[in-house]
Design a protein around this motif. Structure first.
Motif, PDB file in Angstrom:
ATOM      1  N   VAL A 124       0.854  -1.181   0.000  1.00 48.79           N
ATOM      2  CA  VAL A 124       0.000   0.000   0.000  1.00 48.79           C
ATOM      3  C   VAL A 124       0.888   1.227   0.000  1.00 48.79           C
ATOM      4  O   VAL A 124       1.830   1.315   0.797  1.00 48.79           O
ATOM      5  N   SER A 125       0.611   2.169  -0.888  1.00 48.38           N
ATOM      6  CA  SER A 125       1.407   3.391  -0.941  1.00 48.38           C
ATOM      7  C   SER A 125       0.521   4.603  -0.704  1.00 48.38           C
ATOM      8  O   SER A 125      -0.702   4.544  -0.859  1.00 48.38           O
ATOM      9  N   ALA A 126       1.165   5.686  -0.334  1.00 52.02           N
ATOM     10  CA  ALA A 126       0.450   6.948  -0.152  1.00 52.02           C
ATOM     11  C   ALA A 126       0.310   7.687  -1.472  1.00 52.02           C
ATOM     12  O   ALA A 126      -0.337   8.727  -1.532  1.00 52.02           O
ATOM     13  N   GLU A 127       0.905   7.141  -2.536  1.00 51.72           N
ATOM     14  CA  GLU A 127       0.890   7.829  -3.820  1.00 51.72           C
ATOM     15  C   GLU A 127       0.536   6.855  -4.935  1.00 51.72           C
ATOM     16  O   GLU A 127       1.310   6.650  -5.881  1.00 51.72           O
ATOM     17  N   LEU A 139      -5.324   8.721   0.912  1.00 49.70           N
ATOM     18  CA  LEU A 139      -5.172   8.228   2.284  1.00 49.70           C
ATOM     19  C   LEU A 139      -5.167   9.350   3.311  1.00 49.70           C
ATOM     20  O   LEU A 139      -5.799   9.243   4.359  1.00 49.70           O
ATOM     21  N   LYS A 140      -4.459  10.421   3.010  1.00 51.38           N
ATOM     22  CA  LYS A 140      -4.347  11.501   3.984  1.00 51.38           C
ATOM     23  C   LYS A 140      -5.708  12.120   4.276  1.00 51.38           C
ATOM     24  O   LYS A 140      -6.076  12.330   5.438  1.00 51.38           O
ATOM     25  N   ILE A 160      -4.842   1.631  10.743  1.00 60.46           N
ATOM     26  CA  ILE A 160      -3.589   0.894  10.545  1.00 60.46           C
ATOM     27  C   ILE A 160      -3.511   0.562   9.066  1.00 60.46           C
ATOM     28  O   ILE A 160      -4.482   0.044   8.489  1.00 60.46           O
ATOM     29  N   VAL A 161      -2.374   0.832   8.426  1.00 62.02           N
ATOM     30  CA  VAL A 161      -2.293   0.675   6.975  1.00 62.02           C
ATOM     31  C   VAL A 161      -0.998  -0.016   6.580  1.00 62.02           C
ATOM     32  O   VAL A 161       0.033   0.126   7.224  1.00 62.02           O
ATOM     33  N   LEU A 215       7.490   6.041   5.646  1.00 64.03           N
ATOM     34  CA  LEU A 215       7.466   7.446   6.058  1.00 64.03           C
ATOM     35  C   LEU A 215       6.294   8.178   5.402  1.00 64.03           C
ATOM     36  O   LEU A 215       5.601   8.967   6.051  1.00 64.03           O
ATOM     37  N   HIS A 216       6.040   7.900   4.139  1.00 61.28           N
ATOM     38  CA  HIS A 216       4.912   8.524   3.453  1.00 61.28           C
ATOM     39  C   HIS A 216       3.577   8.088   4.065  1.00 61.28           C
ATOM     40  O   HIS A 216       2.654   8.908   4.190  1.00 61.28           O
ATOM     41  N   LEU A 217       3.466   6.820   4.450  1.00 60.22           N
ATOM     42  CA  LEU A 217       2.242   6.360   5.096  1.00 60.22           C
ATOM     43  C   LEU A 217       2.060   7.025   6.454  1.00 60.22           C
ATOM     44  O   LEU A 217       0.946   7.369   6.852  1.00 60.22           O
TER      45      LEU A 217
END
Length: 373
Positions: free
Chosen positions: A165-168, A179-180, A191-192, A202-204
């Protein structure tokens, strides 16, 4: 850390699995009964650092309740048979009885049944009525479709779990989950994961997640390395994500994000080593699938095994070794690290002189590859 040359055009970093490392005793020892293995995430404190993985072979509403009463957290797969079928036990019995040939195809057919919002509500309500914390998991792909139903039903912790799973996430055809924004608007901790690198974690953490799952899940039932060529040696992955947690703590002015090891945890020794390199807790799949109460009846499979286009896992036979309480707290009558998981963690912490999990993250670790014969 220096890279190793694979060839003239490619260099790679050496990474370590749990089998490659070991903890080292210090000058002090303690009584195992004096050791605390509790952990806290958001407003919730758990007696043991164990989350049961959201897999149909591991967690049913009944086992989520049982794990909750034993001090852990059972995470229900909200895309599993429990939210697709009224009589989930009948479906599970069929899955356990499948012959190896054709099992994957039949799993794909079973999980093609639509998720029913009324079952989402009733399964969550069943766990909540027992008075234990309620946690449910959705994949990133289905989170936007079902999360409102899940939140309204009353989950205490929400898990977004995928192979990675990515934030981007980038997609030309589908609006990706922000996500944000999503986490900011929820009233429950999220929790992700999975994540396996410093940068991804760090991005998560910057999205506001309360915890990050490290690894790709699936574990013993996964063929992700064979199918996709992707693999994360877990000792290095957990240590890298713990490094991201440390740096984000400074960056955010004191916000602590919990690191949860998810994968490669087949024995009590693996759990010990996961915490020693920085995990706050562990998410267990096959390890708990061996409990007598496990809904898989000695069989184990994850969401990867039922993917409609590219299955990356199998239904595997893990057997049954003990009732859930004995599996967690003993006494053990075998010496293979599969029973009395928490007792082993306590003894390892006591032997190395540490009194709680945060302290134990500072234990000395050595590279000592262990090759099973």
């Amino acid at each position: 850390m220096s890279d190793i040359e694979i060839g003239r055009a490619k260099r790679a970093r050496r990474a370590y699995a749990f089998d490659d490392i070991a903890v080292v005793p210090s000058r002090r020892t303690r009584d195992p009964h004096d050791v605390s293995v509790s952990w806290t995430i958001d407003a919730f404190t758990f007696d043991i650092p164990v989350l049961a993985a959201p897999m149909d072979s591991v967690v049913s509403p009944a086992t989520a309740i049982a794990i909750g009463k034993l001090g852990g957290l059972g995470v229900l797969d909200l895309e599993g048979v429990w939210t697709r079928y009224e009589d989930a036990d009948k479906v599970l019995k069929e899955i356990c009885g499948l012959k190896a040939e054709g099992a994957t195809k039949r799993l794909q057919e079973i999980y093609a049944e639509p998720i029913k919002p009324e079952l989402l509500k009733s399964r969550i309500a069943e766990i909540r009525a027992a008075g234990v914390p309620v946690a449910g998991a959705l994949s990133p792909q289905l989170t936007q479709e079902h999360y409102k139903t899940v939140i309204d039903a009353g989950v205490d912790l929400f898990v977004i779990r995928g192979t990675t799973v990515s934030a981007e996430h980038v997609s030309k055809g589908v609006e990706p989950l922000n996500l944000k924004k999503f986490i900011y608007e929820l009233d429950v901790p999220v929790i992700v994961g999975g994540a396996s690198t410093y940068t991804a974690a760090l991005h998560l953490m910057r999205t506001g997640a309360a915890g990050v799952l490290v690894g790709f899940g699936g574990g013993a039932a996964s063929t992700t390395r064979t199918s996709l060529g992707i693999h994360a040696p877990m000792a290095t992955a957990v240590a890298d994500v713990a490094g991201a947690r440390r740096d984000y703590l400074d960056e955010s002015g004191g916000r602590y994000v919990h690191v949860i090891a998810d994968g490669g945890l087949g024995t009590s020794g693996d759990i010990v080593k996961a915490i020693s390199v920085g995990a706050d807790a562990v998410m267990l799949g096959s390890t708990l699938a061996r409990a007598e109460e496990a809904p898989g009846g000695g069989w184990h499979w994850g969401s990867e095994a039922r993917h409609p286009e590219l299955p990356r896992g199998h239904r595997v036979e893990v057997g049954t070794v003990a009732p859930l309480e004995k599996l967690l707290f003993g006494p053990a009558d075998t010496a293979d690290g599969r029973v009395n998981l928490i007792g082993a963690l306590r003894r390892s912490m006591a032997t190395t002189g540490y009194s709680d999990l945060k302290e134990f993250q500072r234990v000395e670790v050595v590279i000592a590859p262990y090759h099973r014969g």
